[in-house]
Design an enzyme around this catalytic site. Structure first.
Site, short mmCIF file in Angstrom:
data_model
loop_
_atom_site.label_atom_id
_atom_site.label_comp_id
_atom_site.label_asym_id
_atom_site.label_seq_id
_atom_site.Cartn_x
_atom_site.Cartn_y
_atom_site.Cartn_z
CD GLU A 40 -2.95 -3.25 9.13
OE1 GLU A 40 -2.37 -2.16 8.93
OE2 GLU A 40 -3.68 -3.80 8.28
CG HIS A 91 -2.03 -1.00 1.11
ND1 HIS A 91 -2.55 -1.67 2.19
CD2 HIS A 91 -2.72 -1.44 0.02
CE1 HIS A 91 -3.52 -2.49 1.76
NE2 HIS A 91 -3.63 -2.37 0.46
CG HIS A 117 -0.21 -3.84 5.26
ND1 HIS A 117 -0.87 -3.39 4.16
CD2 HIS A 117 0.35 -5.04 4.91
CE1 HIS A 117 -0.73 -4.26 3.17
NE2 HIS A 117 0.00 -5.27 3.60
CD GLU A 122 -0.82 0.67 4.49
OE1 GLU A 122 -0.11 -0.35 4.59
OE2 GLU A 122 -2.05 0.63 4.30
ZN LIG Z 1 -1.97 -1.62 4.12
#
Ligand SMILES: [Zn+2]
Length: 421
Positions: free
Chosen positions: A380, A172, A304, A175
């Protein structure tokens, strides 16, 4: 004379600016946190973007949860009225998004470090330098992005017969903390004098792909800080013209189907494609993973932001769990235990379909479900919403440190659990 000089300098400055695309600014843009309680509210909330310019930061994944929404000064009154009419409760969590973005420094010219965010060229130059300096590193371009940028990989191996841990980052685009953390870990693995880190590099092979989405990453630096997907024109158009990009962590093929908004609006930030396996970046990553012999890669970790979670398979269901789910939970718990000791950051762990929301197409589910890698997760990183996707650069080192501590503990537990046998 003086006036002429000033004018000359001004036009020089204009020329210098003209060489680079202008990055979008977010002065006085607010971030709202809206609490969408029921499905009736959700259905209306989904339609807000049709008449008001908003940027919803979270994938629409159901009711009874909050969504962060960026709204520019022109539309704030209208947005607040819609929320009010829908009886959706909200708070304003960021008063001026640009001020928050300005807390992250980006140094275009500085050599690689973990005090600031860096452009792709600096990250890749550093990777190349490490590869040139250390003969136990095998560095490979695993493929190219849609716009032709290389996707680089580093394999660290000091001993024959080791099993491997694979780490990937920045699928992504926005990020940034992801690739910053992944390169931090790689730097620790290569350059740390810490005895335990050195042991980890003797006893395990490490495969690192720090930048899965180079096109999107460059785009976040040069044009649009909030970009998430890759940059391939996806064949759809909306009122602003052609739509770009696929959410590549929704494009892996394991129980794939368009979830939530996926189907409704292909111009959204989390559009996973018309079918799985359409993006050359993830095909390159999949081919690379598949190029190793079965059973060699024993852990797969995708980095992420944000929320401080260790998300385990599966994503496509919250009622079906992997055969060794309990074992993965114990390993995820070890990561959380190791990480919290550093600065008190609490990581929550569990199946993503349960903790987050049901959505398919993520790398960790493919790595587990298709490739049979016995421990896979999405980490995350920080934080829990204060800065969200835009974590200031002065937190990079702390995040790197806590994750490295978590990783040490995770590998030890995974070893006890027989993951590497
Ligand atoms: Zn992500």
């Amino acid at each position: 004379m003086k006036v002429q000089l000033v004018l000359a300098l001004l036009s020089l400055a204009a020329l210098a600016n003209a060489r680079k695309p202008l990055a979008a600014r977010y002065d006085n843009f607010k971030v709202y946190r809206a609490f969408v309680e029921d499905n009736e509210q959700l259905e209306e909330f989904k339609k807000v973007h049709q008449h008001i310019q908003v940027h919803i930061l979270h994938e629409i994944g159901g009711s009874n949860r909050s969504y962060d929404v960026i709204v520019g000064p022109l539309f704030q009154k209208a947005f607040e009225k819609v929320l009010h009419d829908l009886e959706v409760e909200y708070e304003i969590i960021v008063e001026d998004l640009q001020a928050l973005l300005d807390e992250s420094s980006v140094d275009e010219d500085a050599p690689m470090d973990w005090e600031t965010y860096h452009p792709l060229s600096t990250i890749y130059d550093w990777v190349d330098d490490q590869c040139a300096e250390h003969d136990y590193l095998e560095c490979k371009v695993i493929g190219h992005s849609h716009e032709g940028r290389p996707i680089k990989s580093v394999k660290l191996s000091k001993r024959e017969g080791n099993k491997a841990i694979l780490i990937e980052g920045n699928i992504h685009a926005m990020e940034w903390i992801s690739s910053a953390t992944v390169t931090y870990i790689l730097n620790q693995l290569i350059n740390s004098k810490d005895a335990e880190m050195q042991r980890l590099t003797e006893e395990y092979d490490w495969i690192v792909v720090p930048m899965v989405n180079p096109d999107g990453f460059v785009y976040t630096h040069e044009v649009e800080r909030l970009w998430r997907k890759n940059r391939r024109p996806n064949g759809y158009t909306n009122t602003s013209g052609p739509c770009f990009g696929i959410d590549m962590n929704r494009n892996f093929d394991f129980h794939w189907s368009g979830a939530g908004w996926n189907i409704e609006d292909p111009c959204d930030h989390w559009f996973g494609g018309d079918e799985p396996n359409t993006e050359r970046e993830i095909l390159a990553l999949q081919d690379f993973v598949s190029s190793f012999e079965d059973g060699y890669i024993r852990a797969y970790m995708a980095f992420h932001a944000y929320g401080q979670y260790v998300l385990l398979p599966y994503g496509h269901s919250n009622t079906e769990f992997p055969p060794n789910y309990d074992q993965m939970m114990r390993i995820a718990a070890a990561f959380a235990d190791g990480a919290v000791d550093a600065y008190g950051s609490v990581f929550t762990y569990g199946a993503s379909g349960l903790l987050n929301y049901v959505v398919s197409g993520a790398a960790k589910d493919w790595a587990y479900g298709v490739k049979g890698i016995p421990f896979t997760c999405t980490i995350e990183l920080r934080d829990k919403g204060t800065f969200g996707f835009f974590l200031p650069s002065n937190q990079i080192t702390e995040v790197g440190t806590e994750v490295t501590e978590g990783l040490k503990s995770l590998v030890a537990k995974a070893n006890d659990e027989g993951i590497f046998d």
